[in-house]
Design an enzyme around this catalytic site. Structure first.
Site, PDB file in Angstrom:
ATOM      1  N   LYS A 115      -7.344  -8.805   4.975  1.00 15.46           N
ATOM      2  CA  LYS A 115      -6.187  -7.914   4.984  1.00 15.46           C
ATOM      3  C   LYS A 115      -5.097  -8.587   5.804  1.00 15.46           C
ATOM      4  O   LYS A 115      -5.136  -8.612   7.028  1.00 15.46           O
ATOM      5  CB  LYS A 115      -6.540  -6.558   5.587  1.00 15.46           C
ATOM      6  CG  LYS A 115      -5.403  -5.563   5.484  1.00 15.46           C
ATOM      7  CD  LYS A 115      -5.850  -4.165   5.895  1.00 15.46           C
ATOM      8  CE  LYS A 115      -4.768  -3.140   5.635  1.00 15.46           C
ATOM      9  NZ  LYS A 115      -3.529  -3.401   6.378  1.00 15.46           N
ATOM     10  N   ARG A 136       7.869  -2.693  -0.326  1.00 16.85           N
ATOM     11  CA  ARG A 136       7.106  -1.516  -0.693  1.00 16.85           C
ATOM     12  C   ARG A 136       7.909  -0.236  -0.462  1.00 16.85           C
ATOM     13  O   ARG A 136       7.829   0.706  -1.250  1.00 16.85           O
ATOM     14  CB  ARG A 136       5.825  -1.493   0.129  1.00 16.85           C
ATOM     15  CG  ARG A 136       4.971  -0.282  -0.096  1.00 16.85           C
ATOM     16  CD  ARG A 136       3.603  -0.483   0.549  1.00 16.85           C
ATOM     17  NE  ARG A 136       2.793   0.693   0.368  1.00 16.85           N
ATOM     18  CZ  ARG A 136       2.800   1.733   1.190  1.00 16.85           C
ATOM     19  NH1 ARG A 136       3.581   1.716   2.259  1.00 16.85           N
ATOM     20  NH2 ARG A 136       2.048   2.780   0.963  1.00 16.85           N
ATOM     21  N   CYS A 432       2.563 -30.946  46.959  1.00 17.29           N
ATOM     22  CA  CYS A 432       2.132 -29.609  46.556  1.00 17.29           C
ATOM     23  C   CYS A 432       0.696 -29.688  46.044  1.00 17.29           C
ATOM     24  O   CYS A 432       0.425 -30.405  45.076  1.00 17.29           O
ATOM     25  CB  CYS A 432       3.051 -29.057  45.467  1.00 17.29           C
ATOM     26  SG  CYS A 432       2.464 -27.497  44.771  1.00 17.29           S
TER      27      CYS A 432
HETATM   28  S1  IVH Z   1      -4.412  -3.842  -1.840  1.00 21.71           S
HETATM   29  C1  IVH Z   1      -4.167  -0.350  -4.308  1.00 21.71           C
HETATM   30  N1  IVH Z   1      -5.120  -6.065  -0.660  1.00 21.71           N
HETATM   31  O1  IVH Z   1      -2.405  -3.421   3.325  1.00 21.71           O
HETATM   32  C2  IVH Z   1      -4.309  -1.298  -3.196  1.00 21.71           C
HETATM   33  N2  IVH Z   1      -3.509  -4.688   0.409  1.00 21.71           N
HETATM   34  O2  IVH Z   1      -2.718  -0.338   3.642  1.00 21.71           O
HETATM   35  C3  IVH Z   1      -3.053  -1.631  -2.528  1.00 21.71           C
HETATM   36  N3  IVH Z   1      -2.662  -5.607   2.516  1.00 21.71           N
HETATM   37  O3  IVH Z   1       0.514  -2.139   1.942  1.00 21.71           O
HETATM   38  C4  IVH Z   1      -3.142  -2.682  -1.494  1.00 21.71           C
HETATM   39  N4  IVH Z   1      -3.829  -7.466   2.461  1.00 21.71           N
HETATM   40  O4  IVH Z   1       0.544  -4.501   2.761  1.00 21.71           O
HETATM   41  C5  IVH Z   1      -4.346  -4.963  -0.596  1.00 21.71           C
HETATM   42  N5  IVH Z   1      -5.814  -8.079   0.227  1.00 21.71           N
HETATM   43  C6  IVH Z   1      -5.054  -6.984   0.301  1.00 21.71           C
HETATM   44  C7  IVH Z   1      -4.165  -6.758   1.374  1.00 21.71           C
HETATM   45  C8  IVH Z   1      -3.411  -5.581   1.399  1.00 21.71           C
HETATM   46  C9  IVH Z   1      -2.928  -6.765   3.137  1.00 21.71           C
HETATM   47  C10 IVH Z   1      -1.726  -4.594   3.024  1.00 21.71           C
HETATM   48  C11 IVH Z   1      -0.639  -4.221   2.071  1.00 21.71           C
HETATM   49  C12 IVH Z   1      -0.724  -2.753   1.890  1.00 21.71           C
HETATM   50  C13 IVH Z   1      -1.581  -2.325   3.028  1.00 21.71           C
HETATM   51  C14 IVH Z   1      -2.458  -1.153   2.584  1.00 21.71           C
END
Ligand code: IVH
Length: 783
Positions: A115, A136, A432
């Site tokens: 993530k 977004r 020092c």
């Molecule tokens: S999927 C339907 N995959 O996390 C699924 N999100 O809380 C939509 N993000 O706004 C998101 N890495 O900014 C997805 N591998 C990943 C991600 C990811 C980061 C972030 C993204 C999203 C937030 C979701």
């Protein structure tokens, strides 16, 4: 046969797109950056000559658009969802169980991904061409940041392959790699620019710039993790296969993505990524699990704004709040005073943090961190934890803005700051203890005197017990000293008395260390100079000094302006050298080292190449006297035969020599300062001494650029154009300001313009920065 412009343009675009794909998607760079830039420049020039051939998806169209007034709104055809969170193994089991029950399936496959901690965006491609990119926003409506996204090289402007869907929306995360973030901030700190709070803010802030030219300068990257609207074509019906296809179409997809089975597979993935986290080149705040097959996803559907078939499993936060109990300063080898916050201990991502760096006084002032403040500390990767910000709402009454102490807490010497520098330094130098320990560490290190086995612990203990007042004391140590040190440490630490056998072992290490110290006595001038730890004198400067002057006795008494005769040494380094050798303590240390048997075994006469710059006019230029330029210095040198004649002359004689009155006055005023007059006298004498002992330059090969006229144009990354010019001059070149038929070579940096065009027109040899650097390195004059 030369290709038509259209054919060449197509060829260049293909090469550039390919290089981009290999670099950003496959992570296998195929051509050097300089080559990429050269191709891009050629394309740019061709397109400028044939504007009708410019297309929106050309690699040239990533930069240079004028600022927009504000961002337009974009309604997402398919909403950009958020994700539910899991914080425990339990919640992950629940997530898997819910899906298994609803789908009535005993085993489930998931796509598990990092993530990324950046900014979610949606990219719209029509017939394979990037047409719009949006943030977004609230999930339903975002902002149109197309122009900014175009500047992100990892985002393809055109899809690879054929048979694209008529419309394809790709979703993913824009982020700032950690190393780039650090470099960016380091630069900002040094130059007083705005420091980015963290990579995520850096990415978000960069994308929301109204001027795409600013975004273009920010090191942004991108990973695709899904799709939105797809029309006129189909994608595979599993998430993992879609990611594969996106990768083939030209999008970077994290190589950490995997297909795993069941809750155990997910938790195992979570732990593995968690372990790798600190070493990753980008920030992640957790992992994301997505049910892999499309049919299952459709059956699961959504709750409010999040899918039921996906979840984010978060890592423990890397930021925590705590309070500042004290702000102390730490002294480094060259005396740099780094403020450190002593904190009420706090757990941050699995580690107890008690100290955090505040970088420097400017950073403290910017954050306004005070003792007693509640602050946010952040740990990222292996880097030292830092104070990221102050929680002003919670500031207690009666706090005071912090100020750099006026004196070193370790040795009591004054703490000073050079003009224009961000760093404050303890002026105590080798007296020092803090600097002394760091100096000892440096002195003994492998690339310096190379004393094997003298680790930090011994340096610490030997210094604290008074055995090492200076680096020279290392060569006074006896076996008995080492054993006595060990005994005292054992007593201090309450270690049980050694058995006879352990006593033998203890003797062995001491014998080895004494031997290693003895071995280090015989050394080279280059190593010795480097080992002294003079500020700004790294290995390459030490080497240059050794090559050009050849003798420690000469170097240690040289007035600073003479150091500038070495091509790589400018005013700052020269002054630093002069300052170091002006300190009686440092001279004493050198005497002691030599008296205690240190032998430099490669002493030689100064290089014959020195001769060319050993004249009065050059000396006057090197002295950096206000208003005394090269021209004025030449006038003075031809009117006055010697330094003494200059010193004796009444001020109006400088005017007679041809100087305009402001230069003459400035020079006279400069001479009136006794320290300056003394420096001039000393420098004159040193110059004579050098001349007398420097062999004629016969047999020394001529400079590789002798008789060549070089023009520098465009921006260089590794050094300023002036520096590059000086280096080229040192190799014999004449550096000119404009391109003509007499020019032999043009060095074209970033965004070179008309001079480059002229050089191409005249068929003059053109180098890019990489070629210049390679040439300089080859001739012993690196960046
Ligand atoms: S999927 C339907 N995959 O996390 C699924 N999100 O809380 C939509 N993000 O706004 C998101 N890495 O900014 C997805 N591998 C990943 C991600 C990811 C980061 C972030 C993204 C999203 C937030 C979701």
């Amino acid at each position: 046969m030369t290709p038509t412009p259209a054919a060449r343009i197509a060829d260049l675009r293909r090469q550039l797109e390919d290089a981009n794909y290999r670099y950003h998607v496959l992570d296998e760079p195929s051509i050097p950056d300089a080559e990429y830039d050269r191709l891009l420049r050629e394309l740019d020039e061709l397109e400028a000559a044939h504007p009708d051939l410019v297309t929106a998806d050309s690699p040239t169209q990533r930069v240079g658009n004028a600022p927009a007034g504000k961002f337009a709104e974009v309604r997402h055809a398919i909403p950009m969802l958020s994700l539910g969170n899991a914080f425990s193994d339990e919640e992950v089991h629940d997530f898997v169980r819910r899906i298994a029950e609803k789908l009535k399936r005993p085993t489930l496959q998931f796509s598990a991904e990092p993530k990324l901690d950046g900014l979610a965006i949606s990219l719209r491609y029509e017939n394979g061409v990037f047409v719009q990119g949006a943030t977004r926003g609230d999930g339903a409506t975002g902002e149109d940041v197309t122009l900014n996204l175009r500047t992100v090289k990892a985002i393809p402007l055109k899809l690879r392959g054929k048979d694209w869907p008529a419309v394809l929306e790709v979703r993913g995360e824009v982020y700032m790699p950690r190393a780039d973030f650090e470099t960016y901030n380091e630069h900002a700190r040094l130059h007083g620019g705005k420091v980015l709070a963290n990579p995520r803010n850096g990415a978000a802030g960069s994308l929301r710039q109204l001027d795409p030219r600013i975004t273009a300068q920010r090191p942004l990257a991108f990973f695709a993790y899904g799709t939105g609207l797809v029309e006129g074509g189909e994608l595979p019906d599993s998430h993992s296969a879609t990611l594969k296809q996106l990768r083939a179409r030209g999008f970077p997809v994290s190589s950490l993505s995997e297909v795993v089975e069941g809750a155990e597979g997910l938790l195992d993935y979570y732990r593995r990524i968690g372990e790798a986290r600190d070493g990753l080149p980008f920030d992640i705040d957790g992992v994301v699990y997505k049910l892999d097959d499309g049919e299952g996803q459709r059956e699961m559907g959504f709750v409010s704004r999040a899918p039921r078939w996906a979840i984010a499993h978060k890592f423990p936060a890397q930021e925590q709040a705590t309070t500042v109990e004290a702000i102390e300063i730490q002294i480094g080898r060259t005396g740099a005073a780094t403020p450190v916050a002593r904190l009420t201990p706090v757990h941050v991502a699995g580690v107890i943090v008690t100290n955090a760096t505040l970088h420097n006084a400017d950073q403290i002032a910017r954050l306004d961190v005070r003792v007693g403040d509640h602050v946010i500390v952040r740990r990222a990767g292996d880097v030292i934890p830092e104070v990221a910000g102050v929680i002003l709402d919670r500031r207690p009454d009666g706090t005071m803005p912090w100020q750099m102490p006026t004196h070193c807490p370790v040795c009591g010497a004054e703490i000073v700051r050079e003009e224009g520098e961000a760093v404050w330094r303890c002026s105590g130098e080798l007296s020092c203890p803090a600097q002394r320990k760091e100096s000892l560490r440096h002195f003994a290190s492998r690339r310096a005197m190379d004393i094997e086995g003298l680790g930090d612990r011994y340096i610490e203990d030997l210094s604290d017990l008074g055995y090492l007042a200076s680096v020279a004391d290392l060569y006074k140590l006896t076996l008995e000293d080492l054993l006595e040190m060990k005994r005292q440490v054992d007593v201090r630490e309450g270690t049980t008395p050694e058995t006879v056998k352990a006593g033998k072992v203890a003797t062995k290490w001491a014998e080895n260390l004494i031997e290693a110290i003895d071995r280090s006595r015989r050394t080279t001038l280059e190593r010795f100079l480097f080992a002294l730890g003079i500020q700004h004198v790294g290995e390459s400067t030490a080497k240059a000094l050794a090559v050009w002057f050849g003798d420690l006795q000469r170097i240690r008494h040289l007035p600073w302006p003479l150091f500038k005769r070495v091509p790589d040494i400018g005013g700052e380094v020269a002054r630093s050298l002069g300052h170091f050798f002006d300190q009686p303590g440092n001279q004493q240390a050198i005497d002691d080292l030599l008296a205690r048997g240190v032998v430099i075994d490669d002493t030689h006469a100064p290089s014959g190449k020195l001769r060319a710059g050993l004249d009065l006019a050059t000396l006057l230029v090197d002295l950096e006297i206000p208003k005394v330029t090269r021209v004025r210095a030449e006038q003075l040198a031809s009117a006055f035969p010697s330094v003494d004649a200059l010193l004796d002359a009444p001020a109006h004689n400088f005017v007679t020599a041809g100087l305009p009155s402001d230069s003459a006055n400035a020079f006279a005023a400069w001479l009136e300062d006794e320290a300056n007059a003394k420096l001039l006298t000393r420098s004159g004498a040193a110059l004579d001494e050098l001349l007398a002992n420097t062999p004629d330059d016969v047999g020394v090969s001529a400079g590789p650029l002798d008789g060549k006229t070089v023009v520098l144009t465009g921006g260089l990354a590794a050094m300023s154009r002036d520096e590059a010019g000086e280096k080229l001059e040192a190799l014999g070149a004449k550096v000119a300001g404009s391109v003509s038929k007499k020019t032999h070579l043009v060095v074209a940096g970033e965004a070179a313009g008309s001079k480059l065009a002229k050089a191409q027109e005249l068929g003059i040899e053109i180098w890019d920065e990489a070629q210049l650097l390679a040439f300089l390195a080859q001739h012993g004059s690196g960046a």
